[in-house]
Structure formats: C-alpha cells, structure tokens
Scaffold this active site. Structure first.
Site, PDB file in Angstrom:
ATOM      1  CB  CYS A  89      -1.980  -8.496  10.884  1.00  0.00           C
ATOM      2  SG  CYS A  89      -3.356  -8.702  10.174  1.00  0.00           S
TER       3      CYS A  89
HETATM    4  N1  NAD Z   1      -5.977  -9.986   6.071  1.00  0.00           N
HETATM    5  C1  NAD Z   1      -5.504 -10.800   7.156  1.00  0.00           C
HETATM    6  O1  NAD Z   1      -4.995 -11.777   7.273  1.00  0.00           O
HETATM    7  C2  NAD Z   1      -6.148 -10.197   8.555  1.00  0.00           C
HETATM    8  C3  NAD Z   1      -6.193 -10.907   9.645  1.00  0.00           C
HETATM    9  C4  NAD Z   1      -6.587 -10.583  10.818  1.00  0.00           C
HETATM   10  C5  NAD Z   1      -7.264  -9.267  10.640  1.00  0.00           C
HETATM   11  N2  NAD Z   1      -7.275  -8.413   9.930  1.00  0.00           N
HETATM   12  C6  NAD Z   1      -7.926  -7.130   9.803  1.00  0.00           C
HETATM   13  O2  NAD Z   1      -9.075  -7.158   9.232  1.00  0.00           O
HETATM   14  C7  NAD Z   1      -9.335  -5.970   8.657  1.00  0.00           C
HETATM   15  C8  NAD Z   1      -9.697  -6.135   6.866  1.00  0.00           C
HETATM   16  O3  NAD Z   1      -8.668  -6.521   6.301  1.00  0.00           O
HETATM   17  P1  NAD Z   1      -8.590  -7.341   5.147  1.00  0.00           P
HETATM   18  O4  NAD Z   1      -7.174  -8.136   4.872  1.00  0.00           O
HETATM   19  O5  NAD Z   1      -9.942  -8.094   4.886  1.00  0.00           O
HETATM   20  O6  NAD Z   1      -8.701  -5.927   3.930  1.00  0.00           O
HETATM   21  P2  NAD Z   1      -8.933  -6.072   2.539  1.00  0.00           P
HETATM   22  O7  NAD Z   1      -8.048  -5.152   1.862  1.00  0.00           O
HETATM   23  O8  NAD Z   1      -8.720  -7.321   1.913  1.00  0.00           O
HETATM   24  O9  NAD Z   1     -10.512  -6.047   2.312  1.00  0.00           O
HETATM   25  C9  NAD Z   1     -11.087  -4.885   2.605  1.00  0.00           C
HETATM   26  C10 NAD Z   1     -12.376  -4.627   1.873  1.00  0.00           C
HETATM   27  O10 NAD Z   1     -13.184  -3.576   2.323  1.00  0.00           O
HETATM   28  C11 NAD Z   1     -13.613  -2.706   1.166  1.00  0.00           C
HETATM   29  N3  NAD Z   1     -13.921  -1.562   1.797  1.00  0.00           N
HETATM   30  C12 NAD Z   1     -12.932  -0.383   2.057  1.00  0.00           C
HETATM   31  N4  NAD Z   1     -13.667   0.628   2.455  1.00  0.00           N
HETATM   32  C13 NAD Z   1     -15.090   0.124   2.643  1.00  0.00           C
HETATM   33  C14 NAD Z   1     -16.262   0.723   2.875  1.00  0.00           C
HETATM   34  N5  NAD Z   1     -16.418   2.182   3.280  1.00  0.00           N
HETATM   35  N6  NAD Z   1     -17.297   0.069   2.745  1.00  0.00           N
HETATM   36  C15 NAD Z   1     -17.295  -1.169   2.266  1.00  0.00           C
HETATM   37  N7  NAD Z   1     -16.465  -1.799   1.888  1.00  0.00           N
HETATM   38  C16 NAD Z   1     -15.009  -1.162   1.966  1.00  0.00           C
HETATM   39  C17 NAD Z   1     -12.572  -2.825   0.056  1.00  0.00           C
HETATM   40  O11 NAD Z   1     -13.041  -2.840  -1.179  1.00  0.00           O
HETATM   41  C18 NAD Z   1     -11.838  -4.390   0.416  1.00  0.00           C
HETATM   42  O12 NAD Z   1     -12.822  -5.210  -0.662  1.00  0.00           O
HETATM   43  C19 NAD Z   1      -8.047  -5.108   8.705  1.00  0.00           C
HETATM   44  O13 NAD Z   1      -8.641  -4.208   9.795  1.00  0.00           O
HETATM   45  C20 NAD Z   1      -7.167  -5.871   9.127  1.00  0.00           C
HETATM   46  O14 NAD Z   1      -6.191  -5.498  10.038  1.00  0.00           O
HETATM   47  C21 NAD Z   1      -6.694  -8.892   8.436  1.00  0.00           C
END
Ligand code: NAD
Length: 469
Positions: free
Chosen positions: A303
């Site tokens: 992030c």
């Molecule tokens: N990790 C954090 O602490 C956090 C906190 C706040 C916001 N965010 C935001 O949340 C969002 C997700 O982050 P995350 O950390 O969970 O990512 P991540 O990489 O841990 O997980 C994303 C998942 O989406 C899947 N994926 C990718 N493309 C896809 C598709 N077309 N269809 C279905 N699944 C698909 C991947 O296989 C993966 O399992 C991002 O925008 C991030 O900026 C993350």
C-alpha cells in the site's frame, strides 16, 4: 431511516428488497481475489451469517481453502475449516457462479507497472468477468485501492450493458443517512468501499475498523451500506464513490509523507549525534497535535509505497503536481541506499570492505510479525549488497524462502538464527524487528550489528557493537 418516502430505497423498490436480504444475511456474497484483503473479508462475511463464495484465478488457493487450509500466516486454518464445515464459505475458480451472487466484492491487486504507473489490469479484467455474468439487482463493490474515478468511470463503463444501467447521480449524506429524491431505479448497484486491513495489528479486529462507503448513486450507497452494516460495527457514508476512493488515498499519503519526514530527520539527527528514537519518544508525550511515526530502512508493503502514485498519475490529468508525494517518494526510496552505505562505512571502520563481507540480513518481511515481503526494503537492500560484492544470507522466521517474485529472484532460503551463524557473518543487519528474535543473543554473538529499527534498544551490553542506522 429518515424520510423514507422521499429517498431511494423506499419500500417496494428493488434496492429495498436487496437491503432486506443483506440486513438479514440471506443474501449470497461473492468475494473476488482471495489475498490478504479478500480472504479475511470473505471469512468475516461467512461468520456474519452470509453464504460467502470466494473467487480467485489461482486454482491452488481455491483448492487449499476448500480443504480448510490457510496460505496466509496470520489467518489460522481452523477459521477457514470451521466456515467450510458449516457450508458458509466455499472457494472456486468458476466465475460463471458470479450469477448466483446478490453482492460481489472485488479485492484484486492494484500494483504499479515498471514505469511506476497504475497497473489497472487486475481491476479491469475482473470488471470484464463480472460484466459477463452481471444480473439485474446485483450489488458490485470495489475495495482495491485506486484513484478517484475508477468506480464511476472505468468500472461503470465496463459493467453497463445495453440493457443494464446504473446512472451516476448525486446524493447527500450526513455520514449515516443517504438523502436523495427518488429517481429512476438503477438496474444494478455499484459502490466503492476502501479496505483498511492492517495485517498483524493485534489492537484492532477488521470488523472494528469503521467501513467507508460511497456509491455512484443513492441506491448503490444504500445497498452497500446494508451489506457492510451486517459485517462491520460501524459504517460511514460519503457522498460519492470518488470521495471514498480519495479517503483511502489520503490515509495512505498521510502515512507515506510522515514516514518520509521522520526518515529525513533521522539522517539529520545522525549527523548531529542526536538519537531520533529518544526524540520521538519524548515528542509522543504531548497529548495532542502529534502522532508518532518511526524511521526505518525504507517503505514496504502493497500500500504505502504504491498507492500515493495512483493519485499522482490521476492528478496529471488535472495538470496538478503532487509535490508532497513526489518528495516523500524520493526520501523513502533513498533509505535502502543509505542503509547499505552506512553498513559499508561501519565495516570500513572495523578494517573490512563490503565486497567479500558476509552480511546476515535479519528480517525480510516489510514489517514485524507478518510474512508479507511485497515491496519490502529488505529486497532492495539484498540486491544492493549483492551488487557491491557482499555475500548475503538472511533469516526471517515468517519467510522461509525468497524465491521468484515480480522484480527479484534471489533463490535464497532463510538460515537458522544460531550463535554460530551470527558469529560467522561480519555483520548482522536488522531490517525487520520481528518480536520472536532474541536480540540479546544477536548482539552477544555478532561482531557488528547495524540496526535500522531500534530493535536492540533494550540490549544493555556490547553497545559498542551496535550501529544505529
Ligand atoms: N494487504 C493489505 O494490507 C491491504 C490493505 C488495504 C488495502 N489493500 C488493497 O487491497 C487490494 C488487494 O490487495 P491484497 O493485499 O489482498 O492483494 P493479494 O495479492 O494478497 O491478493 C489478490 C488476490 O487476487 C487474485 N486475483 C488477481 N487477479 C484476479 C482476477 N482477475 N480475478 C480473481 N482473482 C484475482 C490473486 O490470485 C490473489 O489471490 C489492493 O488494491 C491493495 O492495495 C491491501
């Protein structure tokens, strides 16, 4: 709800029917993207009583979840297995099943591309998949962090089909109640609600953190509010999806800029022989007007190093330079270089050179007590150390190997942290201050400790071996 006759969502409307299902948890909820954000959210929906279905393109994740196994360190397998057993949670790669959902929440990645510009491919590909199966009356909520306009411009233009429309229209809110005179009912509902997950934070459970909700119109805001009210303790409505998108960016830019500020002040304090950690601890005693941020080896995580640049990119459309973001980025990205230069100088003072020196990097995760290495400063530091000819090993109790990643491929495995391994390295470099590490032993056994996290502050002996950095 006040003034129900005048507002969208009045009894008998389609959105009133959806709200009722969301309020009594009889709705089916789909979560797309089962990563650090989507998996805990899907489990939370299941625990709240919804039938929750997780969708991911990675079949290994879906298979593991169906077997009740976890792939995220801080999510225990039992919490998955329990919901699978109760048949309240299932995981699939079959996106045709999106049709069965009443509400669909999207939690896919929003990284930067190699030119440090937003890589919207995950969000846009997901929008296309949802669009292919979109049904009248469904609620779609984007949670991925992104720039203002993603939901009501890009998502909407992919989702709207010839027959299904969700027109953007203004509404007002006092943070809890939506007010808008009844307009034509949308065919489906579209909203943005930023994720505020903080992995590893033991002080706040996900459901305790208020959920911001903004719709592209009043009916969408009302539908999304009903969904989150069933799962979270508090929701806070804003008057548009853009305001909700901007809220998340403000939160992350605030962190990024303040971390850059203490990082810069740390460099000055080092030159002036003042202990920045002592200064922050003292400033923190002020009960108002000061929030403590801490210096470190550089920014990490999915992030804080990434999200601000989504706004920088969008601001260009408005010919607006985001100078604070750029400056913070410049200072924060220089930190791993500072760490390596400082380490080289500390070795030099002991008659050693960085080329050929054995360096043990302690901690690879971007912050303590988690297993996430995305954008971790440890990766840049390992790369820089290698480029200078150092022989690098690492230890991280949460990260058994550093295999192939988007940008790096070190092929390293975490080595055990023993007196022997500490002794054979010329320097131990503390990059992540994991709680489980015995810092007393680290200082006792290492010839030199370079500490970027003040992790050795409580070690009283051999202070001459510790170089704060
Ligand atoms: N990790 C954090 O602490 C956090 C906190 C706040 C916001 N965010 C935001 O949340 C969002 C997700 O982050 P995350 O950390 O969970 O990512 P991540 O990489 O841990 O997980 C994303 C998942 O989406 C899947 N994926 C990718 N493309 C896809 C598709 N077309 N269809 C279905 N699944 C698909 C991947 O296989 C993966 O399992 C991002 O925008 C991030 O900026 C993350």
């Amino acid at each position: 709800m006040k003034d129900i006759g005048k507002i969208q969502g009045a009894p008998g409307t389609r959105v009133a029917g959806l709200r009722a299902k969301l309020q009594d948890c009889t709705a089916r909820v789909g979560v797309i993207g089962l990563g650090y954000v989507g998996l805990p959210l899907a489990l939370l929906c299941a625990k709240a009583g919804f039938q929750a279905t997780g969708f991911d393109i990675d079949p290994r994740k879906a298979e593991k979840l169906e077997r009740g196994e976890s792939y995220i360190h801080h999510i225990p397998a039992t919490s998955i297995a329990d919901e699978v057993k109760k048949k309240r949670f299932q995981a699939t790669t079959d996106f045709t099943r999106l049709k069965e959902m009443n509400a669909i929440i999207i939690c896919v990645p929003t990284p930067l591309d190699k030119h440090r510009e937003p890589d919207m491919s995950f969000v846009l590909n997901t929008a296309k998949m949802v669009s292919a199966h979109l049904q009248a009356g469904q609620l779609i909520v984007l949670e991925s962090t992104t720039y203002p306009g993603t939901t009501d411009e890009e998502m909407l233009s992919i989702l709207e089909k010839a027959t299904l429309k969700c027109p953007v229209s203004a509404y007002t809110t006092d943070g809890t109640i939506v007010t808008a005179t009844a307009a034509k009912e949308p065919d489906f509902y579209l909203a943005f609600s930023p994720e505020r997950e903080d992995p590893g934070n033991k002080n706040f459970q996900t459901q305790q953190v208020p959920k911001i909700v903004g719709g592209v119109n009043a009916a969408s805001a009302l539908a999304a509010q009903a969904l989150y009210q069933s799962v979270f303790e508090h929701t806070h409505l804003v008057s548009s999806s853009r305001a909700a998108e901007m809220t998340k960016l403000l939160e992350n830019i605030y962190r990024c800029v303040n971390i850059a500020l203490v990082n810069e002040l740390k460099l000055l304090c080092m030159r002036m022989d003042i202990d920045i950690w002592e200064v922050i601890a003292a400033a923190k005693t002020k009960p108002f007007g000061f929030n403590a941020f801490y210096p470190g080896p550089g920014l990490g995580g999915h992030c804080i190093p990434v999200d601000p640049f989504y706004l920088t990119w969008k601001a260009r459309e408005y010919e607006f330079p985001t100078r604070f973001i750029e400056l913070a980025g410049e200072i924060n990205t220089a930190m791993p270089h500072h760490v390596v230069n400082h380490l080289a100088a500390a070795l030099g003072e002991r008659g050693k050179t960085l080329p050929g020196a054995r360096v043990l990097v302690l901690g690879a995760a971007y912050k303590k007590d988690i297993d996430d290495v995305r954008e971790s400063p440890a990766l840049k530091i390992i790369e820089l150390l290698g480029a200078h000819g150092a022989l690098v090993d690492y230890h991280d109790p949460f990260v058994p190997r550093l295999g192939k990643m988007r940008k790096y491929d070190f092929g390293l495995e975490s080595i055990p942290l023993t007196a022997e391994t500490l002794r054979v390295h010329d320097c131990t470099l503390i990059v992540t201050d994991h709680s489980a590490v015995d810092y007393d032993m680290v200082v006792t056994e290492s010839p030199l400790v370079v500490d970027t996290r003040n992790a050795t502050s409580r070690v009283a002996h051999h202070r001459d071996k510790i170089v704060p950095c």
